[in-house]
Design a protein around this motif. Structure first.
Motif, PDB file in Angstrom:
ATOM      1  N   ARG A  32       0.965  -1.189   0.089  1.00 27.50           N
ATOM      2  CA  ARG A  32      -0.006   0.008   0.061  1.00 27.50           C
ATOM      3  C   ARG A  32       0.980   1.176  -0.028  1.00 27.50           C
ATOM      4  O   ARG A  32       2.065   1.192   0.218  1.00 27.50           O
ATOM      5  N   PHE A  33       0.351   2.440  -0.433  1.00 27.12           N
ATOM      6  CA  PHE A  33       0.909   3.681  -0.503  1.00 27.12           C
ATOM      7  C   PHE A  33       1.256   4.136   1.207  1.00 27.12           C
ATOM      8  O   PHE A  33       0.578   3.845   2.076  1.00 27.12           O
ATOM      9  N   GLY A  34       2.394   4.624   1.154  1.00 24.84           N
ATOM     10  CA  GLY A  34       2.942   5.163   2.523  1.00 24.84           C
ATOM     11  C   GLY A  34       3.647   6.438   2.413  1.00 24.84           C
ATOM     12  O   GLY A  34       4.008   6.809   1.386  1.00 24.84           O
ATOM     13  N   LEU A  35       3.649   7.260   3.462  1.00 30.13           N
ATOM     14  CA  LEU A  35       4.617   8.315   3.481  1.00 30.13           C
ATOM     15  C   LEU A  35       5.877   8.344   4.206  1.00 30.13           C
ATOM     16  O   LEU A  35       5.798   7.670   5.425  1.00 30.13           O
ATOM     17  N   GLY A  36       6.919   8.335   3.763  1.00 31.62           N
ATOM     18  CA  GLY A  36       8.215   8.343   4.415  1.00 31.62           C
ATOM     19  C   GLY A  36       8.743   9.334   4.736  1.00 31.62           C
ATOM     20  O   GLY A  36       8.580  10.552   4.370  1.00 31.62           O
ATOM     21  N   ARG A  37       9.548   9.487   5.742  1.00 22.41           N
ATOM     22  CA  ARG A  37      10.103  10.680   6.499  1.00 22.41           C
ATOM     23  C   ARG A  37      11.858  10.461   6.682  1.00 22.41           C
ATOM     24  O   ARG A  37      11.730   9.380   7.116  1.00 22.41           O
ATOM     25  N   LYS A  38      12.561  11.413   6.427  1.00 19.28           N
ATOM     26  CA  LYS A  38      13.656  11.176   6.849  1.00 19.28           C
ATOM     27  C   LYS A  38      14.473  12.728   7.301  1.00 19.28           C
ATOM     28  O   LYS A  38      13.809  13.616   6.586  1.00 19.28           O
ATOM     29  N   PRO A  39      15.422  12.772   7.843  1.00 22.78           N
ATOM     30  CA  PRO A  39      15.677  14.068   8.247  1.00 22.78           C
ATOM     31  C   PRO A  39      16.508  14.849   6.973  1.00 22.78           C
ATOM     32  O   PRO A  39      16.993  14.290   6.210  1.00 22.78           O
ATOM     33  N   ILE A  40      16.251  16.085   7.052  1.00 21.56           N
ATOM     34  CA  ILE A  40      16.753  17.001   6.112  1.00 21.56           C
ATOM     35  C   ILE A  40      18.394  16.719   6.030  1.00 21.56           C
ATOM     36  O   ILE A  40      19.113  17.188   7.019  1.00 21.56           O
ATOM     37  N   GLY A  41      19.209  16.439   4.834  1.00 18.58           N
ATOM     38  CA  GLY A  41      20.358  16.388   4.633  1.00 18.58           C
ATOM     39  C   GLY A  41      21.241  17.368   5.399  1.00 18.58           C
ATOM     40  O   GLY A  41      22.271  17.377   5.939  1.00 18.58           O
ATOM     41  N   LYS A  42      20.886  18.761   4.897  1.00 16.24           N
ATOM     42  CA  LYS A  42      21.731  19.671   5.312  1.00 16.24           C
ATOM     43  C   LYS A  42      21.754  20.220   6.795  1.00 16.24           C
ATOM     44  O   LYS A  42      22.792  20.444   7.349  1.00 16.24           O
ATOM     45  N   ARG A  43      20.513  19.826   7.481  1.00 10.04           N
ATOM     46  CA  ARG A  43      20.466  19.945   8.954  1.00 10.04           C
ATOM     47  C   ARG A  43      21.298  18.898   9.630  1.00 10.04           C
ATOM     48  O   ARG A  43      21.806  19.279  10.527  1.00 10.04           O
ATOM     49  N   VAL A  44      21.407  17.754   9.102  1.00 13.70           N
ATOM     50  CA  VAL A  44      22.205  16.601   9.481  1.00 13.70           C
ATOM     51  C   VAL A  44      23.632  16.946   9.546  1.00 13.70           C
ATOM     52  O   VAL A  44      24.263  16.780  10.408  1.00 13.70           O
ATOM     53  N   ASP A  45      24.141  17.688   8.389  1.00 14.37           N
ATOM     54  CA  ASP A  45      25.497  17.820   8.223  1.00 14.37           C
ATOM     55  C   ASP A  45      25.778  19.007   9.198  1.00 14.37           C
ATOM     56  O   ASP A  45      26.700  18.878   9.839  1.00 14.37           O
ATOM     57  N   ARG A  46      24.824  20.050   9.527  1.00 13.40           N
ATOM     58  CA  ARG A  46      25.028  21.212  10.175  1.00 13.40           C
ATOM     59  C   ARG A  46      25.281  20.602  11.669  1.00 13.40           C
ATOM     60  O   ARG A  46      26.152  21.120  12.381  1.00 13.40           O
ATOM     61  N   THR A  47      24.279  19.738  12.123  1.00 11.67           N
ATOM     62  CA  THR A  47      24.288  19.274  13.463  1.00 11.67           C
ATOM     63  C   THR A  47      25.708  18.323  13.753  1.00 11.67           C
ATOM     64  O   THR A  47      26.293  18.662  14.765  1.00 11.67           O
ATOM     65  N   LEU A  48      26.115  17.730  12.936  1.00 13.79           N
ATOM     66  CA  LEU A  48      27.113  16.798  12.939  1.00 13.79           C
ATOM     67  C   LEU A  48      28.509  17.574  12.919  1.00 13.79           C
ATOM     68  O   LEU A  48      29.339  17.408  13.804  1.00 13.79           O
ATOM     69  N   ARG A  49      28.719  18.755  12.163  1.00 17.09           N
ATOM     70  CA  ARG A  49      29.593  19.862  12.355  1.00 17.09           C
ATOM     71  C   ARG A  49      29.580  20.337  13.497  1.00 17.09           C
ATOM     72  O   ARG A  49      30.807  20.650  14.150  1.00 17.09           O
ATOM     73  N   TYR A  50      28.259  20.763  14.349  1.00 17.61           N
ATOM     74  CA  TYR A  50      28.373  21.464  15.415  1.00 17.61           C
ATOM     75  C   TYR A  50      28.787  20.423  16.587  1.00 17.61           C
ATOM     76  O   TYR A  50      29.528  20.860  17.373  1.00 17.61           O
ATOM     77  N   ILE A  51      28.298  19.085  16.515  1.00 18.51           N
ATOM     78  CA  ILE A  51      28.760  18.268  17.484  1.00 18.51           C
ATOM     79  C   ILE A  51      30.371  17.984  17.580  1.00 18.51           C
ATOM     80  O   ILE A  51      30.874  17.986  18.552  1.00 18.51           O
ATOM     81  N   GLY A  52      30.881  17.936  16.288  1.00 17.90           N
ATOM     82  CA  GLY A  52      32.406  17.774  16.241  1.00 17.90           C
ATOM     83  C   GLY A  52      33.142  18.872  16.619  1.00 17.90           C
ATOM     84  O   GLY A  52      34.064  18.538  17.499  1.00 17.90           O
ATOM     85  N   ALA A  53      32.689  19.885  16.621  1.00 12.60           N
ATOM     86  CA  ALA A  53      33.359  21.269  17.287  1.00 12.60           C
ATOM     87  C   ALA A  53      33.205  21.116  18.586  1.00 12.60           C
ATOM     88  O   ALA A  53      34.212  21.517  19.461  1.00 12.60           O
ATOM     89  N   GLU A  54      32.125  20.886  19.168  1.00 11.76           N
ATOM     90  CA  GLU A  54      32.010  20.835  20.620  1.00 11.76           C
ATOM     91  C   GLU A  54      32.807  19.843  21.326  1.00 11.76           C
ATOM     92  O   GLU A  54      32.976  20.092  22.356  1.00 11.76           O
ATOM     93  N   LEU A  55      32.841  18.672  20.630  1.00 11.23           N
ATOM     94  CA  LEU A  55      33.752  17.685  21.274  1.00 11.23           C
ATOM     95  C   LEU A  55      34.964  18.011  21.209  1.00 11.23           C
ATOM     96  O   LEU A  55      35.730  17.746  22.230  1.00 11.23           O
ATOM     97  N   ARG A  56      35.547  18.727  20.288  1.00 10.20           N
ATOM     98  CA  ARG A  56      36.951  19.207  20.152  1.00 10.20           C
ATOM     99  C   ARG A  56      37.170  20.153  21.318  1.00 10.20           C
ATOM    100  O   ARG A  56      38.027  20.224  21.949  1.00 10.20           O
ATOM    101  N   ARG A  57      36.198  21.083  21.516  1.00 11.55           N
ATOM    102  CA  ARG A  57      36.330  22.092  22.497  1.00 11.55           C
ATOM    103  C   ARG A  57      36.281  21.436  23.984  1.00 11.55           C
ATOM    104  O   ARG A  57      36.938  22.238  24.954  1.00 11.55           O
ATOM    105  N   ARG A  58      35.564  20.323  24.263  1.00 11.40           N
ATOM    106  CA  ARG A  58      35.213  19.862  25.317  1.00 11.40           C
ATOM    107  C   ARG A  58      36.323  18.858  25.632  1.00 11.40           C
ATOM    108  O   ARG A  58      36.038  17.708  26.512  1.00 11.40           O
ATOM    109  N   MET A  59      37.271  18.578  24.826  1.00  5.12           N
ATOM    110  CA  MET A  59      38.063  17.485  24.890  1.00  5.12           C
ATOM    111  C   MET A  59      38.785  17.294  26.141  1.00  5.12           C
ATOM    112  O   MET A  59      38.996  15.997  26.345  1.00  5.12           O
TER     113      MET A  59
END
Length: 79
Positions: A32-59
């Motif tokens: 049957r028909f269904g609606l799929g959802r996945k996170p927006i790629g740009k936002r995922v990239d931005r969040t991962l860059r932020y997490i990486g920078a914060e982890l480096r800062r909190r090293m």
């Protein structure tokens, strides 16, 4: 629904972004028909860059503090 679109020689409907997710048409396991959802790629990239920078800062902080912070970030993302 897919059969109707095929009969009219139409392709799948376009995707659209809403509330941080890309919504798209998909077929469920039972066909049957269904609606799929996945996170927006740009936002995922931005969040991962932020997490990486914060982890480096909190090293040099205590590992329990870093884990507590990272847990909050991941729980917020998953919810």
């Amino acid at each position: 629904m897919c059969e109707n679109r095929r009969a009219r020689s139409e392709r799948r409907p376009e995707t659209f972004d809403l509330l941080g997710f890309t919504h798209y048409c998909r077929t469920q396991k039972d066909g049957r028909f269904g609606l799929g959802r996945k996170p927006i790629g740009k936002r995922v990239d931005r969040t991962l860059r932020y997490i990486g920078a914060e982890l480096r800062r909190r090293m040099h902080r205590k590992p329990c503090e870093v884990v507590k912070w990272l847990g909050k970030i991941l729980n917020g993302w998953l919810r």
